[in-house]
Design a protein around this motif. Structure first.
Motif, short mmCIF file in Angstrom:
data_model
loop_
_atom_site.label_atom_id
_atom_site.label_comp_id
_atom_site.label_asym_id
_atom_site.label_seq_id
_atom_site.Cartn_x
_atom_site.Cartn_y
_atom_site.Cartn_z
N UNK A 60 -15.53 13.06 28.93
CA UNK A 60 -16.72 12.25 29.17
C UNK A 60 -17.98 13.11 29.21
N UNK A 61 -17.89 14.29 29.83
CA UNK A 61 -19.05 15.19 29.86
C UNK A 61 -19.40 15.68 28.46
N UNK A 62 -18.38 16.03 27.66
CA UNK A 62 -18.63 16.46 26.29
C UNK A 62 -19.27 15.36 25.46
N UNK A 63 -18.79 14.11 25.63
CA UNK A 63 -19.38 12.99 24.88
C UNK A 63 -20.84 12.77 25.29
N UNK A 64 -21.12 12.88 26.56
CA UNK A 64 -22.50 12.70 27.02
C UNK A 64 -23.41 13.79 26.47
#
Length: 356
Positions: A60-64
């Motif tokens: 989720x952090x990478x996608x954000x």
């Protein structure tokens, strides 16, 4: 003679008791073994659950961060285009192909001229007659996929029709005048739709815009009205100009160029949406529109549309652009006019960064 095997002190009783104790001890050891295995598996499952949760958080952090980088790249690209327009990458590819095959095309042209010289007079006359009435090239149109919508007992669509960010309340009536249609689209008089977008007073707050197509006599009139400014409609004879005026007012309210002011009125009104386009094409009077080219549609009940994530159309995309601009723009250069006097090395560095 009295049999003493039933007494507690008898040898047979002792043997039976020892056998029961041995059997109980074996079952106890087996149960302990399975208990250890169960605890081990339970501990491993718990560790896997925690590891999976940590991986989900990391993804989720990478996608954000990826979305932020995409927004940053688009923002920088739009800013760079204001000072130094960059050609489309497709143009570079086309030019390279053209340069690579220039010699081959020239050879083909020479061979074609030679073959034309060897044609007889009769064939030349026939070709001259054919050239007087050339056929119009057929335009290859891609078939559009539409999703089935609910219909009433008469086979007419049930209004309102909600399609993502906008809602259609009326399709209107098709006008056969040439100004009321193009080769690709039809602008029916009385068409009405609503869309949620940023307010003209505060673009970070949403408001409802009503889009209408009205009868303007020789040509249609397009109107966009915000529910917060009902007395100040945006009216134009061009659907793209009407949308462009709205985007210009949004940028003026923000004090900076956040959205691209190139109008996409048909998308904002919803007229170019495949489902609405299909319904308008099926309306009475379309066959009288001589300049309109019919589009092929295919109904797929399970088809799902991908919403357009452009800041000029989507309210959520507009909010992301505003927040990104506020966090990345230097307040000292917001009002700086475009001068064009930038160093070539800076432009080349930005271009290589954006085109990579």
């Amino acid at each position: 003679m009295f049999n003493s095997s039933g007494f507690k002190g008898s040898p047979s009783f002792i043997v039976r008791r020892q056998a029961k104790q041995n059997l109980f001890s074996v079952e106890k050891l087996r149960n302990e073994k399975y208990k250890k295995k169960y605890k081990t598996i339970k501990r491993q499952v718990r560790e896997l659950i925690f590891e999976n949760a940590a991986l989900c958080d990391q993804i989720a952090q990478f996608q954000e961060s990826t979305l932020l980088l995409i927004d940053e790249r688009n923002f920088l690209f739009k800013k760079l285009q204001q000072y130094h327009p960059i050609p489309d990458p497709e143009v570079f590819r086309t030019n390279s192909i053209h340069n690579n095959h220039h010699d081959l095309l020239s050879k083909k042209a020479v061979l074609k001229k030679r073959t034309e010289r060897t044609v007889s007079d009769s064939s030349t006359n026939d070709s001259t007659k054919m050239s007087k009435h050339p056929k119009k090239p057929q335009v290859a149109r891609k078939k559009k996929i539409v999703k089935a919508i609910p219909l009433d007992s008469c086979g007419k669509p049930i209004f309102p029709i909600s399609l993502g960010d906008f809602t259609v309340h009326s399709l209107g009536e098709v006008c056969e005048k040439p100004e009321y249609h193009t080769e690709d689209l039809i602008f029916p008089v009385g068409y009405c739709s609503t869309r949620v977008y940023g307010s003209l007073k505060d673009p970070e707050k949403q408001c409802m815009y009503t889009c209408k197509v009205m009868d303007g006599g020789l040509g249609p009139k397009f109107e966009i009205v915000a529910d917060t400014d009902l007395d100040v409609p945006i009216v134009s004879t061009s659907i793209d100009s009407c949308h462009s005026m709205l985007l210009s007012l949004i940028n003026r309210c923000l004090g900076m160029e956040i959205v691209n002011t190139k109008g996409r009125g048909a998308d904002f009104f919803g007229i170019s949406h495949p489902t609405i386009h299909h319904l308008i094409q099926a309306s009475p009077g379309v066959r009288k529109c001589k300049g309109y080219v019919w589009t092929k549609f295919e109904v797929n009940p399970t088809y799902e549309y991908t919403p357009d994530d452009e800041a000029s159309l989507s309210y959520s995309a507009l909010l992301r652009s505003i927040s990104f601009s506020k966090s990345h723009m230097d307040p000292g250069i917001k009002d700086e006019p475009p001068s064009g006097e930038y160093h070539e090395d800076h432009t080349a560095a930005l271009r290589s960064l954006l085109m990579s």
